[in-house]
Design an enzyme around this catalytic site. Structure first.
Site, PDB file in Angstrom:
ATOM      1  N   MET A  92      63.340  51.368   2.958  1.00 48.15           N
ATOM      2  CA  MET A  92      61.947  51.513   3.404  1.00 48.15           C
ATOM      3  C   MET A  92      61.630  52.965   3.762  1.00 48.15           C
ATOM      4  SD  MET A  92      60.354  48.732   3.021  1.00 48.15           S
ATOM      5  CE  MET A  92      60.796  47.038   2.594  1.00 48.15           C
ATOM      6  N   TYR A 182      61.820  56.032  18.647  1.00 48.45           N
ATOM      7  CA  TYR A 182      61.714  54.582  18.486  1.00 48.45           C
ATOM      8  C   TYR A 182      60.470  54.075  19.217  1.00 48.45           C
ATOM      9  CZ  TYR A 182      63.052  49.634  19.116  1.00 48.45           C
ATOM     10  OH  TYR A 182      63.073  48.261  19.143  1.00 48.45           O
ATOM     11  N   ASP A 218      70.643  39.943  21.581  1.00 50.32           N
ATOM     12  CA  ASP A 218      72.083  40.131  21.369  1.00 50.32           C
ATOM     13  C   ASP A 218      72.505  40.357  19.910  1.00 50.32           C
ATOM     14  OD1 ASP A 218      71.717  37.622  20.312  1.00 50.32           O
ATOM     15  OD2 ASP A 218      73.170  36.600  21.609  1.00 50.32           O
TER      16      ASP A 218
HETATM   17  N1  LIG Z   1      67.960  43.731  19.175  1.00 51.93           N
HETATM   18  C1  LIG Z   1      67.196  44.125  20.186  1.00 51.93           C
HETATM   19  O1  LIG Z   1      67.627  44.258  21.332  1.00 51.93           O
HETATM   20  C2  LIG Z   1      65.747  44.387  19.953  1.00 51.93           C
HETATM   21  C3  LIG Z   1      64.925  44.650  21.071  1.00 51.93           C
HETATM   22  C4  LIG Z   1      63.575  44.881  20.874  1.00 51.93           C
HETATM   23  C5  LIG Z   1      63.058  44.879  19.591  1.00 51.93           C
HETATM   24  N2  LIG Z   1      63.873  44.651  18.524  1.00 51.93           N
HETATM   25  C6  LIG Z   1      63.291  44.696  17.179  1.00 51.93           C
HETATM   26  O2  LIG Z   1      63.732  43.610  16.405  1.00 51.93           O
HETATM   27  C7  LIG Z   1      63.819  44.007  15.042  1.00 51.93           C
HETATM   28  C8  LIG Z   1      65.189  43.656  14.483  1.00 51.93           C
HETATM   29  O3  LIG Z   1      66.183  44.269  15.265  1.00 51.93           O
HETATM   30  P1  LIG Z   1      67.725  43.885  15.105  1.00 51.93           P
HETATM   31  O4  LIG Z   1      68.381  44.147  16.395  1.00 51.93           O
HETATM   32  O5  LIG Z   1      67.841  42.570  14.476  1.00 51.93           O
HETATM   33  O6  LIG Z   1      68.192  45.039  14.078  1.00 51.93           O
HETATM   34  P2  LIG Z   1      69.496  45.082  13.111  1.00 51.93           P
HETATM   35  O7  LIG Z   1      70.383  43.941  13.397  1.00 51.93           O
HETATM   36  O8  LIG Z   1      70.032  46.455  13.208  1.00 51.93           O
HETATM   37  O9  LIG Z   1      68.851  44.870  11.674  1.00 51.93           O
HETATM   38  C9  LIG Z   1      68.058  45.873  11.106  1.00 51.93           C
HETATM   39  C10 LIG Z   1      67.735  45.461   9.679  1.00 51.93           C
HETATM   40  O10 LIG Z   1      66.989  46.519   9.068  1.00 51.93           O
HETATM   41  C11 LIG Z   1      67.642  46.917   7.865  1.00 51.93           C
HETATM   42  N3  LIG Z   1      67.441  48.356   7.639  1.00 51.93           N
HETATM   43  C12 LIG Z   1      68.017  49.400   8.293  1.00 51.93           C
HETATM   44  N4  LIG Z   1      67.604  50.571   7.779  1.00 51.93           N
HETATM   45  C13 LIG Z   1      66.768  50.260   6.756  1.00 51.93           C
HETATM   46  C14 LIG Z   1      66.044  51.042   5.816  1.00 51.93           C
HETATM   47  N5  LIG Z   1      66.095  52.372   5.806  1.00 51.93           N
HETATM   48  N6  LIG Z   1      65.291  50.404   4.889  1.00 51.93           N
HETATM   49  C15 LIG Z   1      65.216  49.048   4.871  1.00 51.93           C
HETATM   50  N7  LIG Z   1      65.880  48.264   5.730  1.00 51.93           N
HETATM   51  C16 LIG Z   1      66.649  48.871   6.668  1.00 51.93           C
HETATM   52  C17 LIG Z   1      69.102  46.557   8.079  1.00 51.93           C
HETATM   53  O11 LIG Z   1      69.792  46.310   6.872  1.00 51.93           O
HETATM   54  P3  LIG Z   1      70.526  47.475   5.997  1.00 51.93           P
HETATM   55  O12 LIG Z   1      71.331  48.275   6.951  1.00 51.93           O
HETATM   56  O13 LIG Z   1      71.301  46.701   4.992  1.00 51.93           O
HETATM   57  O14 LIG Z   1      69.400  48.254   5.379  1.00 51.93           O
HETATM   58  C18 LIG Z   1      68.969  45.231   8.838  1.00 51.93           C
HETATM   59  O15 LIG Z   1      68.740  44.167   7.954  1.00 51.93           O
HETATM   60  C19 LIG Z   1      63.489  45.487  15.006  1.00 51.93           C
HETATM   61  O16 LIG Z   1      62.135  45.679  14.686  1.00 51.93           O
HETATM   62  C20 LIG Z   1      63.743  45.931  16.429  1.00 51.93           C
HETATM   63  O17 LIG Z   1      63.009  47.070  16.795  1.00 51.93           O
HETATM   64  C21 LIG Z   1      65.198  44.418  18.672  1.00 51.93           C
END
Ligand SMILES: NC(=O)c1ccc[n+]([C@@H]2O[C@H](COP(=O)([O-])OP(=O)(O)OC[C@H]3O[C@@H](n4cnc5c(N)ncnc54)[C@H](OP(=O)(O)O)[C@@H]3O)[C@@H](O)[C@H]2O)c1
Ligand SMILES: *[C@@H]1O[C@H](CO)[C@@H](O)[C@H](O)[C@H]1NC(C)=O
Ligand SMILES: *[C@@H]1O[C@H](CO)[C@@H](O)[C@H](O)[C@H]1NC(C)=O
Length: 291
Positions: A92, A182, A218
């Protein structure tokens, strides 16, 4: 009395309307046969959303960079009962990919009912140190690509009376140290998509926009990045994924998911809603609304 009529009554009506309009119950059948895109679906919350959607019998097209990661998720989705499951890998950071991805996904499913914008580029918790390149990358991946994906998807979503879920964070509603880029990208999502929601209301575009405000969840990435810095309790990613789908299917404006039940009350910001409502009353939108 005049003041009461001019301001207080509309405010009261607004809030009663707000609280009683979203009382429809969620049923998993709402997603059956629906055509859904999930970005960032190779792991974390995105992957959990793909699994829930599959159990509900939806069609899914998933994306992330890791082709191998996506393949595994697609196989599991089919086992769980997805009506169909496909993946298209790409980054992306590339806006041309973002646009083409939506077009291809639409062709694979023959339309689109729900667009779930969830991916983020990885960032580490650190003091801002003049690294403008990172700010640009984060704004492009976490914000600009969401706009590109939405623009490409809107024609299909208008046809289906569809929905958009925008995954944000507490850091998109309040500020904390160590995550300047972020946080900026998440605030930008609120500015853009909450504006778009108001425009849809005024121009009678029946595409809902649900901004999802998440606390610490988590996922592997979040646990790793926050360990040694934050000691909040992380909420479960499975439950988080389900709440996002429910709120989006019910066409809510915002979904809050956090370990504290005070969060939606404290960050819901009634002051902002009142200001928006009152300010909008002095707008003349005739020029922008057809018929
Ligand atoms: N976990 C938390 O504590 C938390 C808290 C608040 C908000 N959020 C929000 O929840 C959402 C998901 O978070 P998560 O913790 O599930 O994240 P995650 O486990 O790190 O997953 C991120 C996803 O984005 C993909 N990604 C990374 N870089 C990319 C790129 N350049 N182009 C396309 N895809 C890309 C990754 O796959 P690849 O590496 O294969 O590309 C992965 O599928 C995010 O919007 C985050 O801001 C999370
Ligand atoms: C979308 O909603 C309109 C009313 O706003 C309705 O007339 C139309 O049939 C709906 N289309 C679909 C595909 O549900
Ligand atoms: C918008 O679409 C939804 C889902 O199809 C439908 O339930 C709702 O009645 C529509 N709203 C309007 C104002 O047409």
């Amino acid at each position: 009395m005049a003041v009461m009529k001019k301001y207080l009554l509309p405010i009261l009506v607004l809030f009663l309307g707000y609280y009683y309009s979203t009382n429809e119950e969620f049923r998993p059948e709402m997603l059956q046969g629906k055509k859904v895109i999930v970005t960032g679906a190779s792991k974390g919350i995105g992957r959990e959303m793909a699994y829930h959607l599959s159990k509900m019998g939806a069609h899914v097209v998933l994306t992330a960079r890791s082709e191998e990661g996506l393949q595994k998720v697609v196989s599991r989705c089919l086992e769980l009962g997805a009506a169909s499951a496909h993946s298209i890998a790409g980054t992306m950071e590339d806006m041309a990919f973002a646009e083409q991805f939506v077009v291809k996904a639409g062709k694979l499913m023959g339309g689109l009912d729900m667009l779930i914008l969830n991916h983020i580029t990885q960032t580490s918790m650190t003091l801002f140190d003049d690294d403008v390149h990172t700010v640009r990358r984060v704004m492009e991946v976490n914000f600009l690509s969401y706009v590109v994906l939405t623009t490409a998807a809107l024609p299909m979503l208008k046809q289906s009376n569809g929905s958009i879920a925008v995954i944000s964070s507490l850091a998109g509603k309040m500020t904390l140290p160590l995550i300047a880029s972020y946080s900026a990208s998440k605030f930008a999502l609120d500015g853009f998509f909450s504006t778009l929601r108001k425009e849809h209301l005024i121009t009678k575009v029946n595409v809902s926009i649900t901004l999802c405000v998440l606390g610490l969840i988590d996922t592997e990435t979040a646990i790793k990045e926050t360990s040694g810095v934050i000691k909040f309790r992380a909420s479960p990613k499975e439950g988080c994924a389900l709440e996002i789908i429910k709120g989006t299917a019910l066409r809510k404006d915002e979904v809050y998911y956090d370990s504290s039940s005070w969060t939606p009350i404290l960050l819901g910001n009634p002051g902002r809603k009142i200001m928006e409502f009152l300010t909008l009353r002095s707008y003349n939108m005739d020029r922008f609304v057809s018929n």
